[in-house]
Structures are given as structure tokens and as C-alpha cells.
Design a protein around this motif. Structure first.
Motif, PDB file in Angstrom:
ATOM      1  N   LEU A 317       0.860  -1.094  -0.142  1.00  0.00           N
ATOM      2  CA  LEU A 317      -0.102   0.202  -0.144  1.00  0.00           C
ATOM      3  C   LEU A 317       0.895   1.237  -0.018  1.00  0.00           C
ATOM      4  O   LEU A 317       0.458   2.117  -0.610  1.00  0.00           O
ATOM      5  N   ARG A 318       2.170   1.051   0.544  1.00  0.00           N
ATOM      6  CA  ARG A 318       3.065   2.337   0.710  1.00  0.00           C
ATOM      7  C   ARG A 318       2.457   3.576   1.422  1.00  0.00           C
ATOM      8  O   ARG A 318       2.307   4.512   1.044  1.00  0.00           O
ATOM      9  N   ILE A 319       1.902   3.336   2.572  1.00  0.00           N
ATOM     10  CA  ILE A 319       1.110   4.479   3.215  1.00  0.00           C
ATOM     11  C   ILE A 319       1.928   4.249   4.729  1.00  0.00           C
ATOM     12  O   ILE A 319       1.881   3.435   5.307  1.00  0.00           O
ATOM     13  N   GLY A 320       2.606   5.335   4.902  1.00  0.00           N
ATOM     14  CA  GLY A 320       3.268   5.602   6.345  1.00  0.00           C
ATOM     15  C   GLY A 320       3.310   7.154   6.722  1.00  0.00           C
ATOM     16  O   GLY A 320       2.417   7.618   6.011  1.00  0.00           O
ATOM     17  N   TYR A 321       3.652   7.498   7.536  1.00  0.00           N
ATOM     18  CA  TYR A 321       3.790   8.976   8.156  1.00  0.00           C
ATOM     19  C   TYR A 321       4.983   9.249   9.197  1.00  0.00           C
ATOM     20  O   TYR A 321       5.570   8.377   9.535  1.00  0.00           O
ATOM     21  N   ALA A 322       5.050  10.561   8.951  1.00  0.00           N
ATOM     22  CA  ALA A 322       6.319  10.992  10.083  1.00  0.00           C
ATOM     23  C   ALA A 322       5.398  12.245  10.921  1.00  0.00           C
ATOM     24  O   ALA A 322       4.669  13.073  10.537  1.00  0.00           O
ATOM     25  N   VAL A 323       5.470  12.322  12.158  1.00  0.00           N
ATOM     26  CA  VAL A 323       5.184  13.113  13.005  1.00  0.00           C
ATOM     27  C   VAL A 323       6.288  14.009  13.310  1.00  0.00           C
ATOM     28  O   VAL A 323       7.307  13.479  13.915  1.00  0.00           O
ATOM     29  N   LEU A 324       6.046  15.481  13.039  1.00  0.00           N
ATOM     30  CA  LEU A 324       7.351  16.068  13.259  1.00  0.00           C
ATOM     31  C   LEU A 324       7.195  17.171  14.294  1.00  0.00           C
ATOM     32  O   LEU A 324       6.147  17.658  14.582  1.00  0.00           O
ATOM     33  N   PRO A 325       8.348  17.607  14.720  1.00  0.00           N
ATOM     34  CA  PRO A 325       8.592  18.590  15.662  1.00  0.00           C
ATOM     35  C   PRO A 325       8.042  20.119  14.738  1.00  0.00           C
ATOM     36  O   PRO A 325       8.260  19.988  13.682  1.00  0.00           O
ATOM     37  N   GLU A 326       7.829  21.024  15.632  1.00  0.00           N
ATOM     38  CA  GLU A 326       7.175  22.188  14.751  1.00  0.00           C
ATOM     39  C   GLU A 326       8.292  22.755  13.939  1.00  0.00           C
ATOM     40  O   GLU A 326       7.844  23.194  12.590  1.00  0.00           O
ATOM     41  N   THR A 327       9.305  22.983  14.364  1.00  0.00           N
ATOM     42  CA  THR A 327      10.672  23.392  13.575  1.00  0.00           C
ATOM     43  C   THR A 327      10.905  22.989  12.037  1.00  0.00           C
ATOM     44  O   THR A 327      11.420  23.360  11.347  1.00  0.00           O
ATOM     45  N   LEU A 328      10.531  21.234  12.330  1.00  0.00           N
ATOM     46  CA  LEU A 328      11.120  20.640  11.062  1.00  0.00           C
ATOM     47  C   LEU A 328       9.792  20.548  10.089  1.00  0.00           C
ATOM     48  O   LEU A 328      10.094  20.056   8.663  1.00  0.00           O
ATOM     49  N   LEU A 329       8.611  21.122  10.453  1.00  0.00           N
ATOM     50  CA  LEU A 329       7.418  20.976   9.686  1.00  0.00           C
ATOM     51  C   LEU A 329       7.428  21.353   8.134  1.00  0.00           C
ATOM     52  O   LEU A 329       7.383  20.806   7.350  1.00  0.00           O
ATOM     53  N   GLU A 330       7.846  22.737   8.179  1.00  0.00           N
ATOM     54  CA  GLU A 330       8.149  23.352   6.891  1.00  0.00           C
ATOM     55  C   GLU A 330       9.161  22.936   5.988  1.00  0.00           C
ATOM     56  O   GLU A 330       8.834  22.319   4.897  1.00  0.00           O
ATOM     57  N   PRO A 331      10.277  22.611   6.610  1.00  0.00           N
ATOM     58  CA  PRO A 331      11.533  21.907   5.667  1.00  0.00           C
ATOM     59  C   PRO A 331      10.998  20.539   4.939  1.00  0.00           C
ATOM     60  O   PRO A 331      11.268  20.234   3.808  1.00  0.00           O
ATOM     61  N   PHE A 332      10.255  19.712   5.877  1.00  0.00           N
ATOM     62  CA  PHE A 332       9.848  18.306   5.579  1.00  0.00           C
ATOM     63  C   PHE A 332       8.786  18.514   4.368  1.00  0.00           C
ATOM     64  O   PHE A 332       8.976  17.824   3.522  1.00  0.00           O
ATOM     65  N   ARG A 333       7.882  19.514   4.640  1.00  0.00           N
ATOM     66  CA  ARG A 333       6.655  19.449   3.620  1.00  0.00           C
ATOM     67  C   ARG A 333       7.394  20.115   2.327  1.00  0.00           C
ATOM     68  O   ARG A 333       6.842  19.415   1.323  1.00  0.00           O
TER      69      ARG A 333
END
Lengths: 465, 465
Positions: A317-333
Motif C-alpha cells: 500500500l505504501r502508506i506511512g507517516y512522520a510526526v514532526l517537531p514544529e521547527t521541522l514541519l516546513e522543511p519536511f513539507r
């Protein structure tokens, strides 16, 4: 009227449209140099008559050749081959094909880790959810959505993480990824700097080691030999960008990281400003208690929490997720956006409804009972066959366990696996950075093996010693 | 018997299981320091009696606390809080949630590029194919498959590329990706070296510029101002790792790269050993002829050919592909494997059958007629409103065209877009590296706009000048 020099053979019965036959012959003759620049092409009327086909076909072919720059209109209505259109490297290759590279089923019984019982994948039900999701998807969602993933799925996931793990975060901290693999890969890429290091448990996961190496990290192993980590000896330097751990069920050894170790690890990382990656890859399946309280819940701003639906439903299915610290949210997005835009939408809507309707929890419950049975069969078989000369680790959770054999050595195939009589069992060695210390420990993934095969596998192993 | 000092408030009606209520209260008291290391916990029998719940609940809670290392068995049957379990940073946070970040629909009419007519996405049919694919998938395919993608899909795709584009390659040269975005991203990452450069057309695509910047390339623009590229002025250096082009329908200007330019470009790259990336993003929709013969067909070993199903079906499916030179096949496969393992399987099987059954070709045919109508309406509106003061580029194919306005300037919002009266039209400027040269050209994406909205949009633009 002499025949034109084009030598076009029209095959009126062929599947290839007539216009394509004319176009391709002239194009290939120009590219290969048979028709050199400046050559006059026959007028369309004459060529049509000669080939006994409609003039429109010739006009279409000439039109295409003109659009692509092979021919140009000259003085009057003359059409000539354009300049610089000969390409020596060009070969008109027929459509060939390789035989499908079917991998021969080399093993009857493979104790692979990380694969759930695929015979119980709820095909019909999942198919129903997929179909409904294709109907349900809003029109604007069928364009590019946010790189974070479907809002509705992130909402139910945030609720699920709170209820099942005590992680209390708003849904916008979650980013849906293509499995835990992508969550790890993008996190690693985001944190990467020239010459940087990652600390990983050793033994750890073969896949994780390869992901971090692919990104370019220098790997600093910390011994996780079945017991507790000694945080005072953590190989933390100024080049450390991340520490990757599997605290709920250490992969592959299976122990739970005690809370005192968790706390001292977090304190170390605070001091060095390194990020902790917590991979909670299989804690849905804990047989002797509830899922473990994650590091993420202790310190949300220091931890990237990674999860996946691969073990509960299917890796495909290839569905996973990352739960990020606030500071890393924009760079990860941003990285998600420019690496693959977003994850597929319809699958996400299907999963959202699957969780919302309780089908997910029901499936976990059913699978957990199933795996517990398999686990018991595997333990009984191992203990029955090897008695006090085997010691078992990590059996309290997940889809695999480790067995350590006292005074027994098995031949390892290329140092990594026991391959005997069409039975395959990976060694812990496969999952190490520092080689040579874990050749007496084997990893038994039992998720996708029937009880009968588990028993036959252990019997074969016992005969082999 | 005095009440214990634990102050646990049992809520028998709550959704949270009783064991979790006990476990969480004690855990949080330990983490926050209310229960300090060494503190004796009440015996299970006594606590059960005091809370008026079953002793099993207490045993389960203590069991979980013990497994996670919060408490330890002392002398006799005494249970004490373990050492080093106080974490100052820990906050027990209630489940909060952000409001869903609904983006307000700022524009009634947005001439966005790259979005197909989503009102015609074949939901019911696609849903049927997805459902059937979930049933059809082989059990072993539901585990990890090859990173290249589903064998069957690659076979039909190889056939399709041969028939529609004249690209003659075996199926194993194709790797299925999460849209063209991932194909580009992974290719860029694979070819990347410190300090390396990428040559791109300018104007080019905003997305491509951002992808290459994200990976770390220095961008070397080559002017593609509506006319032909001057290959003799190609900014090729020893640091050039790739040249990215859209030769079938230059994005956004829309011209076809003439074959003479193609040949001289390929010759240049041969000399410098740089890779050409050919993005054939929308050539299914060519209104005045057949799809253009790609560079890939001229020189398969020098070109990475990138395609996508985003424009034909929907971007939300996230299915694209790269066709690779033999030498790059293994490095790309490895990168795909360790960046996201593979693309989702069920979607791939659905697409395979959709193509095999002819539903894909039928859909392309239907959409092409639809887009041609929209294109004609847009051209008529533009010419009707602006007459000889507008010049149109790139209308022969695809889902957008460029209009250049003589002696008319529109206010550009942040330099990139015309935003007026809830109408949005991007400027070519948005897609440039060198700024300031294309402010008089607007890009009209019309794929996802009704004919009525197209007309209203142009009327609004005309009033605005």
C-alpha cells in the motif's frame, strides 16, 4: 512518371496508420542520412497517386515532418529535407522485449521480517473502500493537494495516535509518506550536512542502514546487544545530526527501551541539538500488554516519530507517516512537495474511512490473535527442538523474534543467512554495521508463514545443525 | 486502611480502559516527579480494593509500567519507582487540535497549468478497476515487490511508448515513479555531485526549477523565448550533469524543438557526457498532428525520458515513470528502493488493466476532443478581446497556451500573476530563472476550466487592462 525515390512500402492491412507508415519511412531515411539535406520531396499529389492512397494521408505525414523540423517549404510549393537532420547514432530499432524477470521461488519457507500475513489481507473489503474513495474524492482534491497528505486521514491518525500511544499533537504535525521508508529517507535528507553522522542501534535494520548510507551519512553504531543501551557511551559528536532508535521493540533484538534510558537519551540530544528518530514499526502487535508509551510523547519537539501501515495491512500500500517537531514541519513539507508532490489521494481517503469505520481496529485485533498463535507455535518449536541450547529474545511483540544458539553454529550463506533445504532464515548479522558479533543469532520473521510452515522450517533447521 | 497517596480518580463510564487510567496516572506522576524514585507503590490487592476495581486491572497496569521501566520489583513483593525516571520537560498535554486549514477559494476562475478536466475524471470506472486490482493482486505482490514497479504495467507501458512515440525499449528500462516529480527528483539526486550544474530552458517550469534547487544544483538557464534554442551558446561546462528540456511542447512557451536542434544538442552532450532529461509532460494532447518523435527515440542511451499520467487522468494518482539508459538503471533502482521502496501496487495493477483494456486510449481520445474545444474557445476569446495586440504561442498541444500582449501591461501580483476580480492568470515570469523579461506574457492553463469560465475570465482580463 517514374516511381519516386522514397521506396515507401505501404501495408494497407497493418495496424500502423497509413500516415504513420509514410511519416516514419521518410523520417528514418532523413535521420539515417538516406535522404540528405536539400533533397526535394515529391509533391503530395504525385506521391499519393504513386502509393495509391489519399492525398490527405500524405499531407498529414508532411505536416508532421514539417512540425518536427525534418522538412521545410522551399521556393514555390517545393518541399526539401532540412539542414542538419542526419544523426549518425540513430538506429531504427524494432520493438524487442526481455522476458519478464520472474524471480524463481528459491525458498519454500522464508522467515522474512516485516511481512504481515498476506493471506489475510482484506482484499474485498479494501477494494470496496478504494472504489468508494474514487467516488467520494472532491474534485479539487483530484488536482494537487497539500504535500502533507489528506486532511481527513491526518485527523483520524492524530486521534488514533492519541488513543493508542498517548501522542497528543494536532493533525497538521503529521505528514503522510510512501511508507516509513520515505519518512526516514526525507528526514535523513532534510537533516543532512556534509560530513555528518547518524547514530544507529547495532544490530539495527538492514533497510535503515542502507537508507542512511544512500543519503551519505557516516554511521556510528551503538551496541544494542539484547540488553539496555549505555547512553553514557553514546558516540555523540558535533557532527551528529540524528539518532535512530526503535525503542518500543528494538529491531531486531526486540527489547523495550526503559524509561530511564529514554530520558537520559533525550537529555543528551537536547544538549547537542540532534534529532531523535523514533521508528515505531510494529507496536500494534504487542502480546503481553499495551503499546509502549513512545519517546515522542515525552518530548514532542525533539523527536521525529515514524509509523507505517505496512505491518498492519500490506507493505504494497505504501502508506506511512512522520510526526514532526514544529521547527521541522516546513522543511519536511517542502522536501515532500519537491520529491513527489504528495502521496496518492484515493488510497488515503480509503484508509481514512477504513480507520474511521473501525475496520482498522477490528483488523488489528484479528491479526494480533493470529500472530500470537504463530508466535507460540514458533517458540514451542524452537524450545522443543533446541531446548536449553536456545535463548529467545523479543517475543513480546511484533512479527519476528531472535533466537540465540548456544554451542550451535549454522553455515551462513554469504555471512547473512541460513539457507538450507529451501528454508531461509536471516542472521542478526545481516542487520549489523560492525560485522562478526551476531553470527549465532537468527531472526525469525513469522508474520507471513503458516503454522505448518513454521514447524517444518524449525524441523529443517534442527536437522541441519 | 488509609487511602493510598496515588489519588487515582477512576472514571468507570469513560472510554479509556480502566487499566489505562491507572497506568497513565502513575506513569505521568513518575515522569513529572510527583512520585519520586524509590517510592513504594501500594500492593496490587490493596489498590484494587481501594479503587473498587478488579485486581487484574491493577496487575495489567503494573505489568505495563514494569515493562517500560517505570517501576521495579524490590525485596519481597515490594514494588518501587525506578531510578532516573523524572523528566522535567514532560508535559501531559490534552488532545488539542487545530482547525482544519481550509484554504479559502480565493479565485473563481484560475487559469492553472497542468491540471486536466477533473470533472471528467472517470471515477466510477477507475473505482471499478481499483476494486478489481485489490482482488487480482497476487499474494507475493502484496509484500515488497521490485522497486522498478509492477511488471505487467511496465509491459503495457513499453508497448504504448512504442506505438505512440516510437520509443523501442524493453519493459525493464522503465521505472514507475510517484509522478514525473519523483522521476525528476530521483534522477537529479542520482546525478548530483558537489558544485554541479543543470541547464534548463528559461522560461521553464516553476516546479522543475524548485526540484533542482532543492537537490542543490546551480541552475544555468538557456533562453527559450518562443523561438529555437541556439545550441552553440549552450552554457555547457565540465560541471554540467544534466540538461532538462521539454522538446515536444516547450513549457510554457509551447514550441516543438526542431530535429536539427535535437541532433546538435545530443552531439554536445555526447562530448561532455552529460545526461539529457526529456520531460514529455503532455504530448498525448496534440491537436494538429500526432505526438512528437521524442529525443529518447533518437538516442536511448543519452536520454532519461520522463512521463506521467497526471495530465491524462489526475495528478492525485501520483503515477509517472522514467525510461532510463542502461547505465543508469541500477543506480536509479537503488535510489527508488531506499527512498520509498516502490510505488503502491494496487494502483499500478489498476492502471495496467485500464491501459490493456483500451480504456486509457478511449479516455485520451475523449479528453483531446474536449480540450480542443476549450482551446478554440480560449483563442477566440483572446483574439476577440485583444485583436492584433495579442500574439498566441504553443496552442498546438497540451492544456495551456501563452499569450503575449503588445502595448498592454497588467499589474502582476508579486511579479508572478494577474489577480483581478477573482480571476487568476500566471505570468510566464513565474517560470523563469532570469527575472524581468516575460512580464508581458501570460500562461493560460485551460484544462480544468469550463468554456463558460474561460470566456468570463478573458472578459474580466479585458476590462482590467
Amino acid at each position: 512518371m517514374p516511381p519516386s525515390y522514397l521506396h515507401i512500402q505501404i501495408r494497407k492491412q497493418a495496424k500502423t496508420p497509413l500516415f504513420r507508415q509514410v511519416y516514419e519511412k521518410i523520417r528514418d531515411d532523413i535521420l539515417t542520412g538516406s535522404l540528405s539535406p536539400g533533397t526535394l520531396l515529391p509533391p503530395t499529389r504525385r506521391l499519393a497517386k504513386e502509393l495509391q492512397i489519399s492525398r490527405n494521408v500524405i499531407l498529414e505525414a508532411y505536416g508532421q515532418l514539417h512540425a518536427e523540423g525534418y522538412i521545410e517549404a522551399g521556393a514555390g510549393s517545393h518541399t526539401r529535407v532540412a539542414q542538419d537532420t542526419h544523426y549518425r547514432q540513430y538506429k531504427k530499432t524494432p520493438r524487442t522485449d526481455l522476458k519478464p524477470d520472474l524471480k524463481p521461488a528459491r525458498f519454500d519457507i522464508a522467515f522474512q521480517t516485516g511481512i504481515p500475513d498476506l493471506s489475510l489481507f482484506p482484499r474485498a473489503l479494501w477494494g470496496k473502500y478504494l472504489k468508494a474513495a474514487a467516488i467520494e474524492a472532491r474534485e479539487d482534491e483530484l488536482a494537487y493537494d497539500t504535500p502533507s497528505g489528506h486532511e481527513g486521514l491526518r485527523q483520524v491518525l492524530a486521534d488514533y495516535l492519541y488513543k493508542s500511544r498517548g501522542i497528543s499533537i494536532p493533525a497538521d504535525r503529521i505528514i503522510i509518506t510512501s511508507g516509513a521508508t520515505q519518512a526516514l529517507f526525507l528526514t535523513a535528507l532534510m537533516l543532512y550536512k556534509d560530513g555528518c553522522e547518524a547514530i544507529i542501534e547495532d544490530p539495527g535494520g538492514f533497510g535503515v542502514i542502507e537508507i542512511l548510507r544512500t543519503v551519505g551519512y557516516r554511521l556510528c553504531p551503538m551496541a544494542a546487544n539484547g540488553g539496555d543501551l549505555d547512553i553514557s557511551r553514546l558516540p555523540l559528536t558535533s557532527a551528529t545530526r540524528m539518532v535512530y532508535v526503535t525503542p518500543s521493540h528494538q529491531f531486531p533484538m526486540g527489547n523495550i527501551m526503559p524509561v530511564a534510558t529514554r530520558i537520559s537519551l533525550l537529555k543528551c540530544l537536547h544538549a547537542k541539538n540532534a534529532i531523535l528518530i523514533e521508528d515505531d514499526y510494529d507496536s500494534e502487535f504487542r502480546y503481553d500488554g499495551a503499546p509502549i508509551h513512545p519517546l515522542k510523547a515525552l518530548d514532542p519537539e525533539q523527536v521525529v516519530y515514524v509509523g507505517s501501515f505496512s505491518k498492519v495491512l500490506s507493505p504494497a500500500l505504501r502508506i506511512g507517516y512522520a510526526v514532526l517537531p514544529e521547527t521541522l514541519l516546513e522543511p519536511f513539507r517542502r522536501l515532500k512537495r519537491f520529491s513527489d508532490a504528495q502521496s496518492p489521494l484515493i488510497d488515503q481517503i480509503a484508509l481514512k474511512n477504513f480507520i474511521r469505520d473501525g475496520a482498522f481496529e477490528k483488523h488489528v485485533y484479528k491479526m494480533k490473535k493470529r500472530y500470537e498463535k504463530k508466535r507460540n507455535v514458533l517458540m514451542d518449536s524452537l524450545l522443543g527442538a533446541f531446548g536449553s541450547s536456545v535463548r529467545i529474545y523479543g517475543e513480546a511483540a511484533g512479527l519476528h523474534m531472535v533466537a540465540e544458539f548456544k554451542d550451535i553454529r549454522f553455515d551462513l550463506d554469504s555471512g547473512f543467512e541460513v539457507c538450507h533445504n529451501r528454508v531461509l532464515i536471516p542472521s542478526v548479522e545481516k542487520h549489523t554495521v560492525q560485522k562478526g558479533r551476531h553470527t549465532h543469532q537468527l531472526v525469525f520473521g513469522y508474520g507471513n508463514l503458516s503454522e505448518d510452515r513454521i514447524i517444518r522450517g524449525i524441523t529443517a533447521l534442527n536437522r541441519f545443525r
